[in-house]
Every structure is written in C-alpha cells, then in structure tokens.
Design an enzyme around this catalytic site. Structure first.
Site, PDB file in Angstrom:
ATOM      1  N   GLN A  66       0.854  -1.189   0.000  1.00  0.00           N
ATOM      2  CA  GLN A  66       0.000   0.000   0.000  1.00  0.00           C
ATOM      3  C   GLN A  66       0.889   1.238   0.000  1.00  0.00           C
ATOM      4  O   GLN A  66       1.567   1.526   0.987  1.00  0.00           O
ATOM      5  CB  GLN A  66      -0.896  -0.024   1.244  1.00  0.00           C
ATOM      6  CG  GLN A  66      -1.874   1.127   1.343  1.00  0.00           C
ATOM      7  CD  GLN A  66      -2.700   1.029   2.614  1.00  0.00           C
ATOM      8  OE1 GLN A  66      -2.989  -0.063   3.099  1.00  0.00           O
ATOM      9  NE2 GLN A  66      -3.080   2.165   3.165  1.00  0.00           N
TER      10      GLN A  66
ATOM     11  N   SER B  50       1.204   6.387   2.617  1.00  0.00           N
ATOM     12  CA  SER B  50       1.869   7.302   3.553  1.00  0.00           C
ATOM     13  C   SER B  50       3.172   7.863   2.996  1.00  0.00           C
ATOM     14  O   SER B  50       3.899   7.171   2.272  1.00  0.00           O
ATOM     15  CB  SER B  50       2.151   6.587   4.878  1.00  0.00           C
ATOM     16  OG  SER B  50       0.959   6.246   5.532  1.00  0.00           O
TER      17      SER B  50
ATOM     18  N   GLU C 134     -12.630  -2.086   5.270  1.00  0.00           N
ATOM     19  CA  GLU C 134     -11.733  -3.001   5.964  1.00  0.00           C
ATOM     20  C   GLU C 134     -12.126  -3.089   7.444  1.00  0.00           C
ATOM     21  O   GLU C 134     -11.804  -2.221   8.245  1.00  0.00           O
ATOM     22  CB  GLU C 134     -10.283  -2.518   5.840  1.00  0.00           C
ATOM     23  CG  GLU C 134      -9.254  -3.429   6.472  1.00  0.00           C
ATOM     24  CD  GLU C 134      -9.366  -4.863   6.002  1.00  0.00           C
ATOM     25  OE1 GLU C 134      -9.291  -5.748   6.847  1.00  0.00           O
ATOM     26  OE2 GLU C 134      -9.555  -5.099   4.786  1.00  0.00           O
TER      27      GLU C 134
ATOM     28  N   GLU D  38      -2.907  11.361  19.001  1.00  0.00           N
ATOM     29  CA  GLU D  38      -3.282  12.782  19.044  1.00  0.00           C
ATOM     30  C   GLU D  38      -4.325  13.098  17.975  1.00  0.00           C
ATOM     31  O   GLU D  38      -5.301  13.833  18.221  1.00  0.00           O
ATOM     32  CB  GLU D  38      -2.031  13.647  18.848  1.00  0.00           C
ATOM     33  CG  GLU D  38      -1.045  13.618  20.010  1.00  0.00           C
ATOM     34  CD  GLU D  38      -0.231  12.330  20.082  1.00  0.00           C
ATOM     35  OE1 GLU D  38       0.366  12.068  21.134  1.00  0.00           O
ATOM     36  OE2 GLU D  38      -0.199  11.589  19.063  1.00  0.00           O
TER      37      GLU D  38
END
Length: 396
Positions: free
Chosen positions: A135, A138, A253, A380
């Site tokens: 994948q 990122s 998913e 966060e």
C-alpha cells in the site's frame, strides 16, 4: 470473551457458532508454521514468504478471505459482513496471519472502480497468492494527514511520470505490485487531484529501502520514485478520484475490528500467567496487591473495549456508523495495548532486559506497541477527531 455476533455469518442455515467452529478446524489443519509476532509484520525471509503465499491461497480457496467479492470472482453466496469479523477473531486467537491487507484493499478498489482488464488480471492472482501487494499511501510529510501527499503524477503521452517518496510501506521489499496514490493535479484542493494507480514494483525508477526497526526486523520500507512511467491503463477509476477510492476501500476493511479485542484478551491472560511466574520480594507477583489491582483494571478496560467494539460493529452493519467510532476503538486499543506491554516488561524486572527466549515475547510486544499509537493515525489525531467530529468541540 468474544465480540457479540447476533446474526448468522455463514450460509442461511449455518449459525455463527457453527461457522466459528469450522474456521477453527480449518486453521488448526492448515495454519502455516510462521512464528507469532507482535503487530502487523512482514515475512521474515523468502521461505516464510512462500508459506504466507500458500496460506493466502488456502484462505481464499476456503472462503475465509474474499468472501464478500462477487461470485464471478470467487466470492461466496450467503455472505454476511460478520463472517470477516469471526475469521479475524479466530486468526488472532490462533496467532496466525490473515491474507495480506494490501491485497484486500486493492481488490476492493478494483472491484468498485477498476477496469474489466484490471480485475481479470489481478483478482485471480491475489486469490492464488501469486501476487503480493503493498500500500503506497503514507509519505514522510503525509501520514495521519494523508491528503497532504506530495508524490507527483505528471501526465505524459500514454501515461504518467511518478516522482516522490512513500514510507512505512509494509511488504514493500517483497511486493509485486503497489496500490499507489499520487497527486495528478497540484492546483486542486488537497482532497482533490489525487489519482489511484496500479504500480508494477519492478518498473525502472522504483527503489525500495527496508527500514530496520527497534524490533530488529524490517517490516516497513521507504519507496522512492524517480521519474517512473506508468501507462494510462494503470489508473484505477477516473483521474483525480483517488481520494474517494482510497476512502471507500479503507472504510470496507473491518476484518480486524473484533481481532483487536481477542489480542488484548490473550495478552492479558499471558500477563496474568507471567505474574504467577515472576516474583516480588520472594513471593509470586500475583500475590502483590498492586499487581492484582492493575490486572483487574486491565480486565475492566478490555471488557469495556469489547462492549464498545460490539456497539461499533452493530452501527456499522446497520448503516448508522458515526464518523468517530473507528477513532474511539483505535485509540482505546492502542493506548491499552501499550500500557499492558509496559506493565508486562516491568513485571519481568531486570531479566526483561536479557535477550532470552522467555523474555523475547515481552520485549517484542513492548517495542512494537508504540507503533500502534502512531500507525493508522496517531493517538493525538484520534483524540482530535473524537473531540471535533464526535463531540462537536471547536477546532483547536
């Protein structure tokens, strides 16, 4: 403790428990000899990779993976989404991997938006374990805020030229193909102008560099694109529609939703056994009031997470899922998993620093636990999402 399953996930006549029993029997008979490890890990070597490919084919062949695909591509009639949840739970309980998630994600992208040629070419290969995918989402500056990605796809005659970098790419060093997101229109708003591609990882200009982690393994990779050419027929769906495609595939998913509770239950049981084995001031740690109090607190938190997970699953299946449901589950799991790993290593004392077989499990759990608080959106970011989108609090 298992996440509550009220509907029947197998055929119309097969109950949830009958299906669960069948899954357990299949895993017991066919599971590969791959050592259990904390977290989401890559194959350790080429021999283990072949075991994983064979296991992937067996999972698809038995209808325990890809059951939600159209029957023409190998899906199963009578499928229920709860099917995937039970399979995920039982795989976690057995300590064996499921089908690689990148293949699952790109399969849904191709089924929903891909061309007939893309589906015919790749779906059978994914099911058979012949194609391993990674994948490519990122980036160093676009992790939790994925829409800020900067990898560029420049239109040229017959295709696109890809330039940029991805990071934290699981299986990148083994993958045959990548599910790539790249920015094809830099002038568009950040959620627009992103296109999804099928990328052959052997294409000239693609460089994969494994990242050695504090666990001592290299499960993640950096991937660099130096003017990589991809043809027009590698585009998934329409140009500029990549964000929508990726969001849709990620939202489907749910295999590991119930599995996270099972993993914590197993970890808690192992920590309890550890407390019976190690000593504090010459007595079993389990006899210490503070230790028992902490074990009780963990038990309460795991029970609460199981209840939260059941509610989230029910809302998802009824079409009433809230935007912050997944964030709550992810945040609670990752923080609780980290706390449990830290507590276990504390129980081990000085021997926990030694590289022995008895201690390796807890070292591995502790070293990887921090990754869960970062991957898939940092704690966060999850807290901000819950506050702003769930509770309606003003943006900070």
């Amino acid at each position: 403790m298992t996440v509550s399953m009220s509907a029947e996930p197998g055929t119309e006549t097969e109950s949830a428990e009958d299906f669960r029993s069948r899954v357990r029997e299949f895993i017991a008979a066919h599971a590969p000899d791959i050592p259990p490890r904390a977290g989401v890990r890559s194959a350790d070597d080429a021999a283990e990779l072949e075991l994983l490919k064979t296991w992937t084919a067996e999972l698809y062949g038995a209808g325990l993976a890809g059951a939600d695909w159209p029957t023409e591509y190998g899906g199963r009639e009578g499928y229920s989404p709860r099917h995937d949840i039970i399979v995920g739970e039982e795989l976690a309980r057995a300590g064996v991997p499921g089908a690689p998630s990148a293949g699952t994600l790109v399969a849904h992208a191709l089924l929903g938006h891909g061309s007939d040629d893309q589906r015919r070419r790749h779906l059978p290969a994914i099911r058979s374990g012949r194609e391993l995918w990674c994948q490519l989402f990122s980036e160093p500056g676009a992790g939790s805020d994925l829409a800020s990605l900067r990898t560029r796809a420049t239109k040229v005659d017959g295709g696109y030229r890809i330039s940029g970098q991805k990071v934290w790419t699981t299986d990148g060093h083994w993958a045959d193909y990548g599910y790539l997101l790249a920015r094809s229109d830099p002038a568009a708003p950040k959620h627009k102008g992103i296109t999804a591609f099928v990328l052959d990882m052997s294409t000239p200009g693609v460089t994969v560099r494994p990242l050695r982690e504090i666990t001592g393994t290299s499960d993640f990779n950096e991937v660099f694109f130096d003017d990589v050419f991809v043809p027009d027929d590698a585009v998934i769906g329409d140009e500029g529609n990549g964000w929508r495609i990726a969001s849709e595939t990620l939202s489907r998913e749910r295999t590991n939703v119930g599995a996270i509770v099972v993993r914590l239950e197993l970890t808690l049981a192992a920590i309890t056994e550890l407390a019976r084995t190690v000593t504090i001031d010459g007595a079993p740690a389990i006899s210490d009031g503070a230790v028992r109090e902490q074990l009780g607190a963990f038990t309460a938190e795991v029970t609460a997470l199981a209840a939260l997970t059941t509610d989230n699953i029910d809302r998802w299946l009824s079409g009433a899922e809230r935007i912050h449901d997944a964030a709550m589950g992810k945040l609670m799991f990752s923080e609780l998993n980290l706390a449990m790993a830290e507590f276990a290593l504390d129980l081990c004392g000085t021997p926990g620093l030694e590289l022995t077989p008895d201690m390796h499990r807890w070292q591995d759990e502790w070293l990887y636990a921090r990754a869960f608080t970062i991957a898939g959106g940092t704690s966060e970011i999850m807290r901000t999402m819950i506050a702003e989108r769930g509770l309606g609090m003003p943006r900070s």
